[in-house]
Structures are given as C-alpha cells and as structure tokens.
Design an enzyme around this catalytic site. Structure first.
Site, PDB file in Angstrom:
ATOM      1  N   SER A  45       0.815  -1.227   0.000  1.00 34.95           N
ATOM      2  CA  SER A  45       0.000   0.000   0.000  1.00 34.95           C
ATOM      3  C   SER A  45       0.847   1.275   0.000  1.00 34.95           C
ATOM      4  O   SER A  45       0.301   2.374  -0.115  1.00 34.95           O
ATOM      5  CB  SER A  45      -0.925   0.039   1.222  1.00 34.95           C
ATOM      6  OG  SER A  45      -1.634  -1.149   1.365  1.00 34.95           O
ATOM      7  N   ALA A  46       2.164   1.126   0.215  1.00 41.25           N
ATOM      8  CA  ALA A  46       3.084   2.270   0.181  1.00 41.25           C
ATOM      9  C   ALA A  46       2.811   3.284   1.281  1.00 41.25           C
ATOM     10  O   ALA A  46       3.116   4.465   1.154  1.00 41.25           O
ATOM     11  CB  ALA A  46       3.054   2.947  -1.198  1.00 41.25           C
ATOM     12  N   HIS A  49       3.065   3.881   7.977  1.00 40.72           N
ATOM     13  CA  HIS A  49       2.071   3.861   9.054  1.00 40.72           C
ATOM     14  C   HIS A  49       2.557   4.675  10.250  1.00 40.72           C
ATOM     15  O   HIS A  49       3.759   4.691  10.566  1.00 40.72           O
ATOM     16  CB  HIS A  49       1.807   2.424   9.492  1.00 40.72           C
ATOM     17  CG  HIS A  49       1.122   1.615   8.436  1.00 40.72           C
ATOM     18  ND1 HIS A  49      -0.186   1.829   8.070  1.00 40.72           N
ATOM     19  CD2 HIS A  49       1.573   0.604   7.660  1.00 40.72           C
ATOM     20  CE1 HIS A  49      -0.508   0.973   7.109  1.00 40.72           C
ATOM     21  NE2 HIS A  49       0.544   0.219   6.834  1.00 40.72           N
ATOM     22  N   LYS A 249      -5.154  -4.596   8.301  1.00 40.19           N
ATOM     23  CA  LYS A 249      -5.640  -3.222   8.465  1.00 40.19           C
ATOM     24  C   LYS A 249      -6.858  -2.908   7.609  1.00 40.19           C
ATOM     25  O   LYS A 249      -7.300  -1.765   7.566  1.00 40.19           O
ATOM     26  CB  LYS A 249      -4.494  -2.250   8.147  1.00 40.19           C
ATOM     27  CG  LYS A 249      -3.307  -2.445   9.082  1.00 40.19           C
ATOM     28  CD  LYS A 249      -2.155  -1.538   8.739  1.00 40.19           C
ATOM     29  CE  LYS A 249      -0.931  -1.817   9.591  1.00 40.19           C
ATOM     30  NZ  LYS A 249      -0.263  -3.094   9.317  1.00 40.19           N
ATOM     31  N   ILE A 335       8.385 -10.188   8.199  1.00 42.95           N
ATOM     32  CA  ILE A 335       8.314  -8.734   7.976  1.00 42.95           C
ATOM     33  C   ILE A 335       7.108  -8.402   7.093  1.00 42.95           C
ATOM     34  O   ILE A 335       7.225  -8.087   5.910  1.00 42.95           O
ATOM     35  CB  ILE A 335       9.638  -8.192   7.374  1.00 42.95           C
ATOM     36  CG1 ILE A 335      10.849  -8.702   8.153  1.00 42.95           C
ATOM     37  CG2 ILE A 335       9.624  -6.663   7.360  1.00 42.95           C
ATOM     38  CD1 ILE A 335      10.888  -8.299   9.632  1.00 42.95           C
ATOM     39  N   GLU A 336       5.929  -8.564   7.697  1.00 45.05           N
ATOM     40  CA  GLU A 336       4.718  -8.141   6.988  1.00 45.05           C
ATOM     41  C   GLU A 336       4.435  -6.685   7.364  1.00 45.05           C
ATOM     42  O   GLU A 336       5.264  -6.037   8.008  1.00 45.05           O
ATOM     43  CB  GLU A 336       3.558  -9.072   7.316  1.00 45.05           C
ATOM     44  CG  GLU A 336       3.199  -9.191   8.764  1.00 45.05           C
ATOM     45  CD  GLU A 336       2.043 -10.165   8.992  1.00 45.05           C
ATOM     46  OE1 GLU A 336       1.027 -10.060   8.295  1.00 45.05           O
ATOM     47  OE2 GLU A 336       2.151 -11.015   9.883  1.00 45.05           O
ATOM     48  N   SER A 337       3.290  -6.161   6.992  1.00 44.11           N
ATOM     49  CA  SER A 337       2.996  -4.767   7.304  1.00 44.11           C
ATOM     50  C   SER A 337       3.081  -4.559   8.824  1.00 44.11           C
ATOM     51  O   SER A 337       2.574  -5.405   9.566  1.00 44.11           O
ATOM     52  CB  SER A 337       1.604  -4.406   6.799  1.00 44.11           C
ATOM     53  OG  SER A 337       1.394  -3.041   6.945  1.00 44.11           O
ATOM     54  N   CYS A 436      -1.597   4.229 -20.253  1.00 40.90           N
ATOM     55  CA  CYS A 436      -1.568   3.203 -21.316  1.00 40.90           C
ATOM     56  C   CYS A 436      -0.782   1.977 -20.882  1.00 40.90           C
ATOM     57  O   CYS A 436      -0.709   1.005 -21.616  1.00 40.90           O
ATOM     58  CB  CYS A 436      -1.039   3.778 -22.628  1.00 40.90           C
ATOM     59  SG  CYS A 436       0.750   3.662 -22.818  1.00 40.90           S
ATOM     60  N   CYS A 441       5.130   2.992 -25.075  1.00 35.88           N
ATOM     61  CA  CYS A 441       6.570   3.231 -24.888  1.00 35.88           C
ATOM     62  C   CYS A 441       7.410   1.968 -24.845  1.00 35.88           C
ATOM     63  O   CYS A 441       8.630   2.037 -24.996  1.00 35.88           O
ATOM     64  CB  CYS A 441       6.828   4.087 -23.655  1.00 35.88           C
ATOM     65  SG  CYS A 441       6.358   3.305 -22.102  1.00 35.88           S
TER      66      CYS A 441
HETATM   67  C1  LIG Z   1      -0.736  -6.346   0.524  1.00 39.78           C
HETATM   68  C2  LIG Z   1       0.374  -5.722   1.317  1.00 39.78           C
HETATM   69  C3  LIG Z   1       0.269  -4.420   1.781  1.00 39.78           C
HETATM   70  C4  LIG Z   1       1.285  -3.856   2.524  1.00 39.78           C
HETATM   71  N1  LIG Z   1       1.207  -2.547   2.853  1.00 39.78           N
HETATM   72  C5  LIG Z   1       2.185  -1.988   3.595  1.00 39.78           C
HETATM   73  C6  LIG Z   1       2.149  -0.623   3.916  1.00 39.78           C
HETATM   74  O1  LIG Z   1       1.311   0.122   3.442  1.00 39.78           O
HETATM   75  N2  LIG Z   1       3.085  -0.142   4.746  1.00 39.78           N
HETATM   76  C7  LIG Z   1       4.042  -0.920   5.286  1.00 39.78           C
HETATM   77  O2  LIG Z   1       4.817  -0.444   6.090  1.00 39.78           O
HETATM   78  N3  LIG Z   1       4.169  -2.203   4.920  1.00 39.78           N
HETATM   79  C8  LIG Z   1       3.269  -2.749   4.073  1.00 39.78           C
HETATM   80  N4  LIG Z   1       3.357  -4.038   3.693  1.00 39.78           N
HETATM   81  C9  LIG Z   1       4.503  -4.816   4.140  1.00 39.78           C
HETATM   82  C10 LIG Z   1       5.755  -4.517   3.337  1.00 39.78           C
HETATM   83  O3  LIG Z   1       5.484  -4.470   1.965  1.00 39.78           O
HETATM   84  C11 LIG Z   1       6.764  -5.608   3.636  1.00 39.78           C
HETATM   85  O4  LIG Z   1       6.916  -5.706   5.017  1.00 39.78           O
HETATM   86  C12 LIG Z   1       8.119  -5.355   3.032  1.00 39.78           C
HETATM   87  O5  LIG Z   1       8.033  -5.014   1.682  1.00 39.78           O
HETATM   88  C13 LIG Z   1       8.954  -6.617   3.191  1.00 39.78           C
HETATM   89  O6  LIG Z   1      10.195  -6.405   2.616  1.00 39.78           O
HETATM   90  P1  LIG Z   1      11.283  -7.551   2.643  1.00 39.78           P
HETATM   91  O7  LIG Z   1      12.521  -6.968   2.101  1.00 39.78           O
HETATM   92  O8  LIG Z   1      11.337  -8.147   4.003  1.00 39.78           O
HETATM   93  O9  LIG Z   1      10.698  -8.688   1.687  1.00 39.78           O
HETATM   94  P2  LIG Z   1      10.692  -8.725   0.079  1.00 39.78           P
HETATM   95  O10 LIG Z   1      10.446  -7.402  -0.495  1.00 39.78           O
HETATM   96  O11 LIG Z   1       9.758  -9.820  -0.299  1.00 39.78           O
HETATM   97  O12 LIG Z   1      12.168  -9.125  -0.279  1.00 39.78           O
HETATM   98  C14 LIG Z   1      12.665 -10.426  -0.107  1.00 39.78           C
HETATM   99  C15 LIG Z   1      13.616 -10.712  -1.243  1.00 39.78           C
HETATM  100  O13 LIG Z   1      14.251 -11.973  -1.018  1.00 39.78           O
HETATM  101  C16 LIG Z   1      14.433 -12.602  -2.269  1.00 39.78           C
HETATM  102  N5  LIG Z   1      14.611 -14.040  -2.048  1.00 39.78           N
HETATM  103  C17 LIG Z   1      13.707 -14.920  -1.594  1.00 39.78           C
HETATM  104  N6  LIG Z   1      14.232 -16.160  -1.546  1.00 39.78           N
HETATM  105  C18 LIG Z   1      15.510 -16.054  -1.971  1.00 39.78           C
HETATM  106  C19 LIG Z   1      16.562 -16.996  -2.157  1.00 39.78           C
HETATM  107  N7  LIG Z   1      16.406 -18.315  -1.910  1.00 39.78           N
HETATM  108  N8  LIG Z   1      17.743 -16.550  -2.617  1.00 39.78           N
HETATM  109  C20 LIG Z   1      17.952 -15.225  -2.900  1.00 39.78           C
HETATM  110  N9  LIG Z   1      16.963 -14.304  -2.759  1.00 39.78           N
HETATM  111  C21 LIG Z   1      15.760 -14.705  -2.286  1.00 39.78           C
HETATM  112  C22 LIG Z   1      13.148 -12.268  -3.015  1.00 39.78           C
HETATM  113  O14 LIG Z   1      13.287 -12.418  -4.411  1.00 39.78           O
HETATM  114  C23 LIG Z   1      12.904 -10.835  -2.589  1.00 39.78           C
HETATM  115  O15 LIG Z   1      13.454  -9.910  -3.488  1.00 39.78           O
HETATM  116  C24 LIG Z   1       2.400  -4.625   2.881  1.00 39.78           C
HETATM  117  C25 LIG Z   1       2.528  -5.921   2.389  1.00 39.78           C
HETATM  118  C26 LIG Z   1       1.540  -6.446   1.577  1.00 39.78           C
HETATM  119  C27 LIG Z   1       1.706  -7.797   0.979  1.00 39.78           C
END
Ligand SMILES: Cc1cc2nc3c(=O)[nH]c(=O)nc-3n(C[C@H](O)[C@H](O)[C@H](O)COP(=O)(O)OP(=O)(O)OC[C@H]3O[C@@H](n4cnc5c(N)ncnc54)[C@H](O)[C@@H]3O)c2cc1C
Length: 478
Positions: A45-46, A49, A249, A335-337, A436, A441
C-alpha cells in the site's frame, strides 16, 4: 569470503545493506531475481504507518514508530518522494466507537505523536468524499506515503556507492556452516560468509530452515489492489482506513506520492508463495468494501491491478535477531505490514547487532547522500532548455503518459545497481506506469535497453529470466 551476506534485496535487505555500509568490511546482497525490489516490497500500500496498530510493547510497534520518525530525513538524504499526508481510521458505526478509542490508546502507548479522535463533522471537513456511514475517526497526522520502489532502489544504490556488492539471478539453494563460517550455494555459484542476514521475505522460513532445527513457517497472505489513474488522485487527500480486523488493516483508499489513487488490499492466506495473480472476486470485494467508506470512487479510471504477499508468521510479530541454535545467522523474518514503514529502523537494528557481535569499525568516509534520477519536469523552463541543449536525450519524450525522457532512461540503466529490464526501467523512471500501461513506450524502451546494454533485441526481458518479449530466439535458444 564476505564478512556479511544479506539474502534478499527487498526493502529490509537493502535497508540493512545501507546501514551496514557505514562500517568497514566486505558485504554483499544476494538476490534470486534480476533486480532489487522484485518481492513484496514492490506490491504493497506504500503507506508509512503512524504506528497505532501494532500490539503495545511489540517489536513491530517499536520499529514502526521509529521507522516513521526516521523516514523524513532518510527520504531527504536519498532523494525519495515521501509525504506526510496523514491518515484517518474511519469508524463506521457508533457502537464501534470504543474500538476507535482503544486504537487511540494503543497508539498513545506506542508513542505515536499528535493522535486525535475527530467527530463526524470534523472528518467531513477534511474529506468531503466520505460516505455517511461514519461515526468519527482516528486522525494520525504523522501517517505518510512513500514510493516503495524508489525507497528500495535508493537504499541499494547508496549501499553500492559505499562498497556493498550485489549478486543478482542468484537464488540461495543451500547453506552449510563449518569452521565458524557459512558456505552458500546459489544458482550463480558458491560464496562464503562469516555472517548471514536472512531477509528473504515470504521465503525467509526456507532460508532459516536450511540451517536451524527450530523451524519456522511463513504463510503467504495475499492482498489484491487496483490502481486508478492520476485523474482520480485527489478523490481523497488522506489515507483512509477502516477499523482493523484480525486479518490486517482492512481495505484502504489512498493517494500515492505520484498522484494516483490506490484501493486495497484484500487479505487471504494462500499456499502458493508465488501466487500474485489478481482475481475477479478479490477485486470485487475491495471495490465493495472501499465503496462503504468513500463515495463515488471512479472505478472506470482503474489502470491496473496487482497483488502482493505478506510474510505472515503465526506470532504476528517481526522476528529479528540471531537464530537461537545458529550463531552468526541473523533472521529478519515475518516482515509483513508495517515492514515498509519500519525498514529504516530495521536497518539500524540489524547493523547494530552486527557491529556489536563482529566489532565493526565505522568508516571514515560514509557517503549518506544519494541523488535521484534527474527529472527535467522539476527544472525551470530555462534550465530545461539548457539541459536539452547539452544532452538532447532529455528532449526526447519516450513515455508520454508519465513524460519520461530518453535521458532519464539512460541514467536508470547506467547508475549503480542499474535497470536491466522493462520493469527495472518502469520502477526507476515510471516509463510504462501511466494510463496506457506501456502500450506505446515499451518498444522504444526495449530499443534503448538493447543499445545501452549492448544485447540482442531477443534478449531484452520484461523482468529478467525467460520473460523475453520479442519473437525470435530466446536466451536459451529454445
Ligand atoms: C498487501 C500488502 C500491503 C502492505 N502494505 C504496507 C504498507 O502500506 N506499509 C508498510 O509499512 N508495509 C506494508 N506491507 C509490508 C511490506 O510491503 C513488507 O513488510 C516489506 O516489503 C517486506 O520487505 P522484505 O525486504 O522483508 O521482503 P521482500 O520485499 O519480499 O524481499 C525479499 C527478497 O528476497 C528474495 N529471495 C527470496 N528467496 C531467496 C533466495 N532463496 N535466494 C535469494 N533471494 C531470495 C526475493 O526475491 C525478494 O526480493 C504490505 C505488504 C503487503 C503484501
């Protein structure tokens, strides 16, 4: 032999890399995809919070509030769009007003500044397009919006500028620990590291379970969205939430930093960690729920839909720290929202753990600032003319919907951790993000990628791997 290897180039991994880059050492980030920001960090959602939602006393609450406080300064240092537009949690029923009050109290206990409960009339003044199903709202002026792609990319670029190496197309398949260091087998070769940071998003359980006997299980919780054209971007000016439920949320309506309107997400646990398809039922659900809080939403202006996967642990808490039975292995899991909001604080927390455990010394010349891609639209008429005289590529508009020039695309390709695909260009410059959706592009961007990367047209991809676009021979010749 690396000192620290970070697995996963999402916002968590890149935030850790950037903070770690303040210290002397040999550090790398390993990513299975072709670019940074290809997992959950690209589909959320970008929202930055405010921090009233997470349980009082939890790590989630602490890092959310800290991350929110840090975001303004970080966005300035890294030249990333961020806006404190404020958020409103709408209470739709008088009987639920006590729930709104508990949310307020939780927020106060979590340390969220300037929270207020507003009456129906006060809310209406702030947001005239809300429906009449409204008994009051919790107002958090510190809530904000950020560009998740540009934040992640900027963290990675700045880490690279400060010496962190990036390995792409390198899926981690196996990890062994022997003689005080790890051997990591990836699809692109083997490497060794004294420490590992596991920031693999929905796959953090798989990486953790490769080395630890205290197993972890992450469930993918899917959220679907629809994105509306810029013409709908001012329908609301704050981020509009409803009261949270045990699944999250709820469905929100928010402007984005680029002037679009975003509606979503749904929340459904799914077995497939790659299941980012959207469904008619999911989109219908979010339209119906959003319509209960915001009236006359112009759904005819939807330009795309997408889904992201939350990395949900049963504990509903971030797990950050050394695995109990595996010294030198640091989890950044669950590491969810609000993971995006917390990322700046997660980066500092993990870098502090590593500094203390490894005895890292601060670098003398850490470069904290990074400059984003120059957008000619930000210049005065005279400055823009002078730029085009010097570099004519800035006068050649490639994406008409978002007014992106050839100069910006060339810059996106040649910067540190540069773009290699259509999606890489899209996330860095917005070419293809507009109404588009790259219909006009993409052939021109493909030509530029071919020329600048000196590859064949048949090898230009949408998002790496086998996602080739042009007919003819593929990379593998099949
Ligand atoms: C629907 C939704 C809404 C959200 N809204 C919000 C919000 O508004 N505000 C907020 O604060 N948070 C929000 N979040 C949470 C937020 O997006 C995440 O907490 C955050 O992006 C997690 O980042 P990350 O780097 O931990 O995981 P990711 O971005 O998933 O990065 C993990 C990386 O690990 C890589 N990887 C996985 N397995 C391997 C492997 N075996 N070898 C090498 N690389 C690997 C993947 O390719 C990926 O690039 C939301 C999440 C969702 C799904």
């Amino acid at each position: 032999m690396y000192d620290v290897c970070i697995i996963g180039a999402g916002v968590s991994g890149c935030a850790v890399a950037r903070e770690l880059a303040r210290y002397e050492g040999k550090f790398c980030v390993i990513e299975k995809c072709e670019d940074v920001c290809c997992g959950t960090s690209k589909a959320n959602s970008a929202i930055v919070h405010a921090g009233f939602d997470a349980a009082q006393g939890s790590l989630m609450a602490k890092l959310n509030v800290q991350g929110n406080r840090m975001m303004g300064e970080l966005a300035k240092e890294l030249d990333v769009p961020f806006e404190r537009n404020g958020s409103l949690v709408i209470c739709q029923d008088e009987n639920d007003l006590p729930k709104l009050r508990s949310l307020y109290e939780k927020g106060m206990a979590n340390g969220v500044a300037d929270l207020q409960i507003l009456s129906k009339e006060e809310v209406r003044k702030l947001e005239p397009n809300l429906t009449d199903r409204m008994a009051g709202a919790l107002y958090a002026p510190t809530g904000g919006i950020v560009c998740p792609f540009l934040l992640t990319i900027a963290l990675a670029e700045n880490a690279a500028d400060n010496g962190v190496e990036f390995w792409f197309d390198s899926q981690v398949n196996q990890i062994r620990k022997e003689d005080g260091y790890f051997t990591i087998e990836t699809g692109a070769g083997r490497l060794e590291s004294r420490y590992i940071v596991n920031a693999a998003g929905v796959y953090a359980d798989r990486i953790h379970n490769m080395v630890s006997s205290n197993t972890m299980q992450i469930t993918a919780r899917k959220g679907e969205y629809c994105l509306l054209d810029r013409s709908a971007g001012t329908h609301v000016s704050h981020t509009i939430f409803t009261l949270p439920t045990p699944m999250g949320k709820g469905v929100l309506v928010t402007p984005t930093v680029h002037g679009n309107l975003l509606v979503g997400p749904t929340a459904a646990d799914i077995p497939d960690k790659e299941g980012t398809d959207t469904t008619a039922a999911g989109l219908a659900e979010l339209m119906q729920k959003a319509g209960m809080t915001v009236k006359n939403l112009p759904f005819r202006q939807v330009i795309t839909s997408f889904a992201g996967l939350r990395a949900h642990l049963n504990e509903n808490e971030f797990v950050i720290g050394e695995a109990e039975d595996v010294p030198q292995f640091i989890d950044v899991a669950g590491i969810e929202s609000p993971g995006l909001s917390s990322a700046p604080a997660i980066g500092v927390m993990v870098a502090d753990i590593l500094r203390d455990s490894m005895g890292l010394r601060e670098k003398e010349h850490f470069q904290a600032k990074r400059k984003g891609i120059l957008n000619p639209a930000d210049l005065s008429f005279e400055e823009r003319n002078a730029l085009i005289q010097r570099e004519p590529a800035y006068g050649n508009v490639i994406c008409r919907c978002e007014s992106v020039t050839e100069g910006e695309i060339i810059d996106a390709i040649h910067r540190p951790v540069g773009a290699k695909s259509l999606d890489g260009i899209k996330r860095r410059t917005r070419a293809g993000m507009g109404r588009c959706q790259s219909g006009f592009c993409s052939p021109k961007v493909m030509e530029i990628l071919k020329r600048e990367l000196q590859i064949r047209m048949e090898d230009v991809t949408k998002c790496g791997g086998h996602s080739v676009i042009a007919a003819g021979q593929t990379k593998t010749g099949k």
